[in-house]
Design a protein around this motif. Structure first.
Motif, PDB file in Angstrom:
ATOM      1  N   LEU A  82       0.843  -1.199   0.000  1.00  7.72           N
ATOM      2  CA  LEU A  82       0.000   0.000   0.000  1.00  7.72           C
ATOM      3  C   LEU A  82       0.878   1.249   0.000  1.00  7.72           C
ATOM      4  N   PRO A  84       0.360   4.692   1.191  1.00  2.34           N
ATOM      5  CA  PRO A  84      -0.708   5.286   1.993  1.00  2.34           C
ATOM      6  C   PRO A  84      -1.032   6.723   1.581  1.00  2.34           C
ATOM      7  N   GLY A  88       3.303   9.063   3.565  1.00  4.90           N
ATOM      8  CA  GLY A  88       3.887   8.292   4.670  1.00  4.90           C
ATOM      9  C   GLY A  88       5.345   7.932   4.484  1.00  4.90           C
ATOM     10  N   VAL A  89       6.139   8.794   3.851  1.00  5.39           N
ATOM     11  CA  VAL A  89       7.573   8.485   3.791  1.00  5.39           C
ATOM     12  C   VAL A  89       8.161   8.741   5.178  1.00  5.39           C
ATOM     13  N   PHE A  90       9.263   8.067   5.451  1.00  4.93           N
ATOM     14  CA  PHE A  90       9.951   8.278   6.732  1.00  4.93           C
ATOM     15  C   PHE A  90      10.836   9.512   6.569  1.00  4.93           C
ATOM     16  N   THR A  91      10.373  10.641   7.107  1.00  6.28           N
ATOM     17  CA  THR A  91      11.039  11.909   6.783  1.00  6.28           C
ATOM     18  C   THR A  91      12.435  12.007   7.383  1.00  6.28           C
ATOM     19  N   ARG A  92      12.699  11.242   8.462  1.00 12.58           N
ATOM     20  CA  ARG A  92      14.021  11.358   9.080  1.00 12.58           C
ATOM     21  C   ARG A  92      14.996  10.308   8.557  1.00 12.58           C
ATOM     22  N   LEU A  93      14.518   9.448   7.655  1.00 15.01           N
ATOM     23  CA  LEU A  93      15.408   8.483   7.021  1.00 15.01           C
ATOM     24  C   LEU A  93      15.812   9.030   5.656  1.00 15.01           C
ATOM     25  N   ARG A 149       9.221   3.000  -2.964  1.00 14.55           N
ATOM     26  CA  ARG A 149       9.385   2.178  -1.771  1.00 14.55           C
ATOM     27  C   ARG A 149       8.451   0.969  -1.816  1.00 14.55           C
TER      28      ARG A 149
END
Lengths: 236, 330
Positions: A82, A84, A88-93, A149
């Motif tokens: 999914l 989303p 919903g990306v991991f902003t700190r990665l 992703r």
């Protein structure tokens, strides 16, 4: 048999039914659109399919097996990914770490590396920014990252939730070109969109959702021509 | 002897231990936004287990070299603490994961009390002396003293922190932990088993606590069932100072807090010596004569500084030194 079969699905939030017994299916290789107004239950449907919400009734079958109560971390292992709503990306990665998270379930390092390069080929912008944290990307770039992703898990079914949301028209066009490209590669796609015209232009079939129920189901061409759809969702 | 350099060395030693304990607080907070007030007690258990093993092996007189005995103590303390860390999450916190935030917080205080009293029953109500089985030579640098134990603590904590940084930034589990701390639901979509990541976080933090327990026990030479409470509060202050949820912040905050505390203890006597104030010294000529002093606050006020720092941080920079987000949840 269809790859995804949804029967009488009911989903509620604390007693309030958001999805009231809907049924639809997506065949292997198809790109199907699920359109409808804000609050019609589209996102809730996707969340239930992806195991983020528990259905209160009905069934979901993927590739012949029931996934009605499968939690999301197991679902992706069966091939359902999914993207989303709100990306919903991991902003700190970093960009690369985000893509690595997409391949979290995979053990074939060589294959993952190949796919990483494939994503960078598909989205050259991401390659330029591979070492940057994702929070510094623009909305469009984040959407590309979210799709990349999801593809890193090599899904058989890709669920897309409002990929055009909040993006500039040029970026929307680009994202939809990517979606079509992914579809041509054989990935089955269920596309949820408020932008009905755009969705129906790339999809072969569509379902229209209204107050938690499916009110129309037809080929995209027929839906685009239907006076009901034209008036309610295409602003004509 | 140079007070400044000496207190710097003492502060770095203590700060290294605070940093390692603070990492446990900050990792758990980063993932589930819980301040695990029982974490200090895990340090205490680590010290107690190591002490018991070291005493037993020394008492058995089977001729093991002291280094092996100490390592055996650490090797037993780590899994014991890991088991406690795993157990407390599984039994006490997991059932409360969807409960209001106050519930797990109060539970943490309860766990802390339980662990203290179990330790009281199992070990002793009296302070136990940590066996000093290895020679502890003291070296002199620029007029200050540094002992072998201090060198081992500082060196060991550098290794531990480097190892943890590698784990969090370079391994699959570490990336999954960071992803989970940012967005639990999406991490789940990626196939991350959230329960397992949370368990791992507790277990890793507990392993660090065990190491810290052995360090602090060896440094002070004693272990007591209440030793974890104050240490835990200070390490929590260190985590807040650095920015709770931030790993580098916990390390920086721990070391800084240790140094502030040591400096405070080193200089407070001098600064609160009333004989240094001429107008008071004039009133107390008898007492202040011939280099006499009248110190208001002595170095036994050492503990005050950690909390002064905590209060100052909460007032002036609630997000901590390295925290980006203003802490709206703590």
């Amino acid at each position: 048999m269809a790859l995804l079969e949804v029967r009488d699905l009911e989903v509620g939030y604390g007693g309030i039914a958001a999805v009231r017994g809907i049924g639809f299916e997506v065949a292997q290789g198809e790109l199907v659109a699920l359109i409808g107004a804000n609050g019609a239950g589209k996102t809730t449907t996707l969340k239930a399919l992806a195991g983020m919400l528990v259905a209160s009734g009905g069934s979901v079958h993927f590739d012949g097996k029931s996934i009605t109560r499968t939690p999301s971390h197991q679902l992706i292992r069966q091939g359902v990914a999914l993207v989303p709503e709100g990306r919903g990306v991991f902003t700190r990665l970093t960009v690369e770490e985000n893509l690595a998270m997409g391949a979290y379930i995979r053990d074939d390092r060589a294959g993952v590396r190949t796919d990483l390069e494939r994503m960078f080929g598909l989205f050259p912008r991401l390659k330029e920014r591979r070492a940057q944290v994702a929070g510094t990307l623009s909305g469009g770039e984040q959407q590309m990252l979210a799709i990349g992703r999801a593809l890193m898990s090599r899904p058989r079914l890709l669920l897309l939730d409002e990929p055009s949301m909040g993006l500039a028209p040029l970026m929307v066009q680009k994202i939809f070109e990517v979606i079509q490209g992914v579809s041509k590669e054989g990935v089955t796609i269920l596309l949820v969109e408020q932008n009905a015209r755009l969705a129906l232009e790339v999809a072969s079939r569509g379902y229209v959702m209204e107050s938690g129920e499916i009110s129309l189901a037809d080929s995209s061409a027929a839906l685009l021509a239907s006076p009901q759809v034209r008036q309610a969702y295409l602003g004509e | 002897m140079d007070i400044f350099l000496q207190q710097l060395i003492n502060g770095l030693t203590l700060g290294s231990v605070y940093a390692i304990v603070a990492l446990g607080y900050t990792m758990v907070y980063g993932i589930i936004q819980l301040i695990n007030f029982a974490h200090g007690e895990v340090v205490m258990v680590g010290a107690m287990v190591a002490l018991s093993v070291i005493s037993a092996l020394t008492g058995a007189q089977i001729g093991l070299p002291p280094v092996v005995i100490v390592l055996a103590g650490i090797a037993c303390a780590i899994p014991a603490c890991m088991a406690i860390g795993y157990g407390m999450e599984r039994i006490a916190y997991r059932p409360l994961r969807k409960a209001p935030r106050l519930a797990p917080l109060i539970t943490a205080i309860g766990i802390s009390i339980i662990l203290q009293h179990v330790a009281l029953l199992v070990f002793s109500r009296n302070p136990l002396s940590f066996p000093q089985i290895m020679p502890n030579p003291v070296f002199e640098i620029a007029g200050a003293h540094i002992s072998a134990v201090q060198i081992a603590i500082i060196g060991g904590s550098v290794v531990v922190m480097a190892g943890l940084t590698f784990l969090v930034y370079r391994t699959r589990l570490g990336i999954a932990m960071r992803a989970t701390s940012e967005n639990v639901q999406v991490a789940g979509l990626m196939g991350v088993n959230i329960d397992r990541v949370i368990s791992s976080t507790f277990v890793i933090g507990a392993a660090l606590a065990a190491i810290a327990g052995v360090m602090i026990g060896t440094y002070y030479g004693i272990a007591h069932y209440t030793m974890g409470a104050m240490l835990g509060l200070k390490a929590f202050s260190a985590a807040v100072l650095g920015g709770i949820g931030n790993l580098a912040g916990a390390m920086l905050g721990g070391v800084l807090l240790g140094v502030v505390e040591a400096m405070g203890a080193g200089y407070i006597g001098e600064f609160t010596d009333l004989c240094q104030a001429p107008w008071i010294a004039g009133l107390m000529t008898e007492r202040c004569a011939d280099g006499g002093n009248f110190v208001l606050f002595g170095s036994n006020y050492q503990d005050v500084f950690a909390f002064l720092v905590l209060i100052a941080v909460l007032i002036f920079r609630p997000s901590g030194l390295l925290g980006e987000r203003v802490s709206d949840r703590a």
